[in-house]
Design an enzyme around this catalytic site. Structure first.
Site, PDB file in Angstrom:
ATOM      1  N   ASP A 159      -6.065  -2.722  -3.074  1.00 22.82           N
ATOM      2  CA  ASP A 159      -7.047  -2.189  -4.024  1.00 22.82           C
ATOM      3  C   ASP A 159      -7.651  -3.326  -4.850  1.00 22.82           C
ATOM      4  OD1 ASP A 159      -6.172   0.622  -3.407  1.00 22.82           O
ATOM      5  OD2 ASP A 159      -4.321  -0.167  -4.255  1.00 22.82           O
ATOM      6  N   HIS A 187      -1.302   3.600  -6.221  1.00 24.04           N
ATOM      7  CA  HIS A 187      -2.131   3.309  -5.034  1.00 24.04           C
ATOM      8  C   HIS A 187      -2.582   4.659  -4.473  1.00 24.04           C
ATOM      9  CE1 HIS A 187      -3.705   1.700  -1.368  1.00 24.04           C
ATOM     10  NE2 HIS A 187      -2.844   2.376  -0.637  1.00 24.04           N
TER      11      HIS A 187
HETATM   12  N1  NAI Z   1      -0.088   0.331   0.246  1.00 22.65           N
HETATM   13  C1  NAI Z   1      -1.203   0.145   0.934  1.00 22.65           C
HETATM   14  O1  NAI Z   1      -2.177  -0.428   0.418  1.00 22.65           O
HETATM   15  C2  NAI Z   1      -1.331   0.612   2.350  1.00 22.65           C
HETATM   16  C3  NAI Z   1      -0.347   1.374   2.928  1.00 22.65           C
HETATM   17  N2  NAI Z   1      -0.460   1.813   4.224  1.00 22.65           N
HETATM   18  C4  NAI Z   1       0.648   2.594   4.764  1.00 22.65           C
HETATM   19  O2  NAI Z   1       1.478   1.773   5.586  1.00 22.65           O
HETATM   20  C5  NAI Z   1       2.212   2.600   6.480  1.00 22.65           C
HETATM   21  C6  NAI Z   1       2.183   2.031   7.904  1.00 22.65           C
HETATM   22  O3  NAI Z   1       0.861   2.049   8.390  1.00 22.65           O
HETATM   23  P1  NAI Z   1       0.537   1.657   9.920  1.00 22.65           P
HETATM   24  O4  NAI Z   1       1.196   0.383  10.291  1.00 22.65           O
HETATM   25  O5  NAI Z   1      -0.928   1.778  10.053  1.00 22.65           O
HETATM   26  O6  NAI Z   1       1.235   2.870  10.663  1.00 22.65           O
HETATM   27  P2  NAI Z   1       1.715   2.973  12.205  1.00 22.65           P
HETATM   28  O7  NAI Z   1       1.973   4.412  12.478  1.00 22.65           O
HETATM   29  O8  NAI Z   1       0.796   2.204  13.090  1.00 22.65           O
HETATM   30  O9  NAI Z   1       3.091   2.178  12.169  1.00 22.65           O
HETATM   31  C7  NAI Z   1       4.191   2.628  11.447  1.00 22.65           C
HETATM   32  C8  NAI Z   1       5.424   2.166  12.206  1.00 22.65           C
HETATM   33  O10 NAI Z   1       6.551   2.503  11.418  1.00 22.65           O
HETATM   34  C9  NAI Z   1       7.577   2.890  12.279  1.00 22.65           C
HETATM   35  N3  NAI Z   1       8.586   3.649  11.555  1.00 22.65           N
HETATM   36  C10 NAI Z   1       8.589   4.958  11.207  1.00 22.65           C
HETATM   37  N4  NAI Z   1       9.717   5.282  10.576  1.00 22.65           N
HETATM   38  C11 NAI Z   1      10.451   4.154  10.490  1.00 22.65           C
HETATM   39  C12 NAI Z   1      11.719   3.850   9.948  1.00 22.65           C
HETATM   40  N5  NAI Z   1      12.487   4.788   9.369  1.00 22.65           N
HETATM   41  N6  NAI Z   1      12.170   2.577  10.039  1.00 22.65           N
HETATM   42  C13 NAI Z   1      11.424   1.626  10.623  1.00 22.65           C
HETATM   43  N7  NAI Z   1      10.215   1.853  11.179  1.00 22.65           N
HETATM   44  C14 NAI Z   1       9.724   3.094  11.089  1.00 22.65           C
HETATM   45  C15 NAI Z   1       6.868   3.691  13.374  1.00 22.65           C
HETATM   46  O11 NAI Z   1       7.655   3.759  14.558  1.00 22.65           O
HETATM   47  C16 NAI Z   1       5.599   2.878  13.560  1.00 22.65           C
HETATM   48  O12 NAI Z   1       5.734   1.891  14.580  1.00 22.65           O
HETATM   49  C17 NAI Z   1       1.609   3.993   6.342  1.00 22.65           C
HETATM   50  O13 NAI Z   1       2.423   4.762   5.477  1.00 22.65           O
HETATM   51  C18 NAI Z   1       0.276   3.723   5.706  1.00 22.65           C
HETATM   52  O14 NAI Z   1      -0.218   4.841   5.005  1.00 22.65           O
HETATM   53  C19 NAI Z   1      -1.545   1.496   4.987  1.00 22.65           C
HETATM   54  C20 NAI Z   1      -2.563   0.734   4.459  1.00 22.65           C
HETATM   55  C21 NAI Z   1      -2.539   0.257   3.097  1.00 22.65           C
HETATM   56  O1  OAA Z   2      -5.790   5.093   2.854  1.00 22.36           O
HETATM   57  C1  OAA Z   2      -4.720   5.099   3.498  1.00 22.36           C
HETATM   58  O2  OAA Z   2      -4.065   6.099   3.784  1.00 22.36           O
HETATM   59  C2  OAA Z   2      -4.168   3.750   3.876  1.00 22.36           C
HETATM   60  C3  OAA Z   2      -4.142   2.999   2.622  1.00 22.36           C
HETATM   61  O3  OAA Z   2      -3.251   3.156   1.812  1.00 22.36           O
HETATM   62  C4  OAA Z   2      -5.354   2.257   2.250  1.00 22.36           C
HETATM   63  O4  OAA Z   2      -6.168   1.885   3.112  1.00 22.36           O
HETATM   64  O5  OAA Z   2      -5.502   2.015   1.062  1.00 22.36           O
END
Ligand code: NAI
Ligand code: OAA
Length: 328
Positions: A159, A187
């Site tokens: 952000d 967030h």
């Molecule tokens: N804080 C922020 O600014 C942001 C947060 N996110 C969040 O990050 C997270 C991951 O996003 P992506 O990589 O795009 O998702 P993705 O679905 O591509 O990857 C998530 C991975 O986590 C694994 N996983 C699920 N449960 C698990 C566990 N208990 N232990 C270890 N691994 C586990 C899955 O098998 C998968 O490979 C989501 O919750 C998303 O909303 C995404 C973008 C920004």
């Molecule tokens: O928007 C979502 O769900 C993924 C995320 O946290 C971001 O891009 O800020």
């Protein structure tokens, strides 16, 4: 050359992992003189995909990458970890708020907090990326009684970076000209991107833009950027999220620049009237691996209302996970 440090990453076979791991291995997070051992956690069905990512990491021939461990057991992946990036969780889909993921993802962070408490390095620095990031960080922290509460942080840096980029574009400036803006709170779409102290090329940001644009366009654009990316890409932001995670850990480990601050989701100590204990985005400086909240910034009535609204949402999220038995 320094001794290698251990960097645990969860969700390592996911979208964010696919960008993040290569940046860590290249030295972008901890510096070009710091070798790393990657300790990668995935769920059992994703271990095969993870083995492919490991092949690619090896094929990168990164000089700083001194080892890779993979596991589906947090007690193995977090063993002696100096840094832990908790990414693994379900991402949201179009039409969802991040808070809708609480029950799906909340359960992941209790056992991970417990495992970090038992086996991680006593000085481990934890960053929670998985959404809803602030409350997931609270869950992990509350289940890690043998670690200090302040070792658990949540990512609002994406952000923060979005806010810099939008302001630079509006003022026809470089991102490097923008300093000292703050993301307060959650967030989520209640976050408050605050320009009241920000400068662009040394000038006060709010003298360069009009108040109506700030309130009606800028704040919602930054706060809803994640949804815009899901809408456009059909999947949530990944490379920019990985980049923000690198920035967060880089600055926590190596320090912020003199006279500048960044935004981190950290446990509130009651500063600025934010209820103690909430994991809340604050302006922070970092020195010697320790962060400190920037104090005594003037808070207008407009800011106060926004800061309280996002705190209220975090209190509601905390109460919801309390009802699920995930925090005290
Ligand atoms: N804080 C922020 O600014 C942001 C947060 N996110 C969040 O990050 C997270 C991951 O996003 P992506 O990589 O795009 O998702 P993705 O679905 O591509 O990857 C998530 C991975 O986590 C694994 N996983 C699920 N449960 C698990 C566990 N208990 N232990 C270890 N691994 C586990 C899955 O098998 C998968 O490979 C989501 O919750 C998303 O909303 C995404 C973008 C920004
Ligand atoms: O928007 C979502 O769900 C993924 C995320 O946290 C971001 O891009 O800020």
């Amino acid at each position: 050359m320094k001794e290698p440090v251990r960097v645990a990453v969860t969700g390592a076979a996911g979208q964010i992992g696919y960008s993040l791991l290569f940046r860590i291995a290249a030295g972008d997070m901890l510096g070009q003189d710091q070798p790393v051992i990657l300790q990668l956690l995935e769920v059992t069905p994703a271990l095969k995909a993870l083995s492919g990512v490991v092949m690619e990491l090896n094929d990168g021939a990164f000089p700083l990458l001194h080892g890779i461990v993979t596991s589906d057991d947090p007690m193995v992946a977090f063993k002696d970890a100096d840094y832990a990036l908790l990414v693994g969780a379900m991402p949201r889909k179009a039409g969802m708020e991040r808070g809708d993921l609480l029950s799906a993802n909340g359960g992941i962070f209790k056992p991970q907090g417990e495992a970090l408490s038992e086996v991680a390095s006593r000085g481990v620095k934890v960053l929670v990326v998985g959404n809803p990031a602030n409350t997931n960080a609270l869950i992990a922290q509350q289940n890690a009684p043998k670690l200090d509460a302040g070792q658990f942080t949540a990512m609002v840096r994406l952000d923060h970076n979005r806010a810099i980029s939008q302001l630079a574009a509006k003022t026809d400036s470089l991102v490097s000209d923008v300093k000292n803006l703050t993301i307060w709170g959650n967030h989520s779409s209640t976050q408050y991107p605050d320009l009241s102290q920000a400068t662009v090329g040394g000038k006060k940001a709010l003298d360069l833009v009009d108040q109506q644009w700030y309130e009606e366009e800028y704040i919602p654009t930054v706060a809803k950027r994640g949804a815009a990316i899901i809408e456009a890409r059909g999947a949530s932001s990944a490379a920019s999220a990985a980049s923000a995670a690198i920035d967060h850990m880089h600055d926590w480990a190596l320090g912020t620049k003199d006279g500048e601050w960044v935004s981190m989701g950290i446990p509130s100590d009651g500063s600025y009237g934010i209820p103690e204990g909430l994991i809340y985005g604050f302006p922070v400086t970092v020195k010697g691996g320790k962060y400190a909240i920037v104090q005594d910034l003037p808070i207008s009535d407009f800011s106060r209302a926004k800061m309280d609204a996002t705190a209220k949402e975090l209190e509601e999220e905390r109460d919801a996970v309390r009802d699920l038995g995930l925090v005290k």
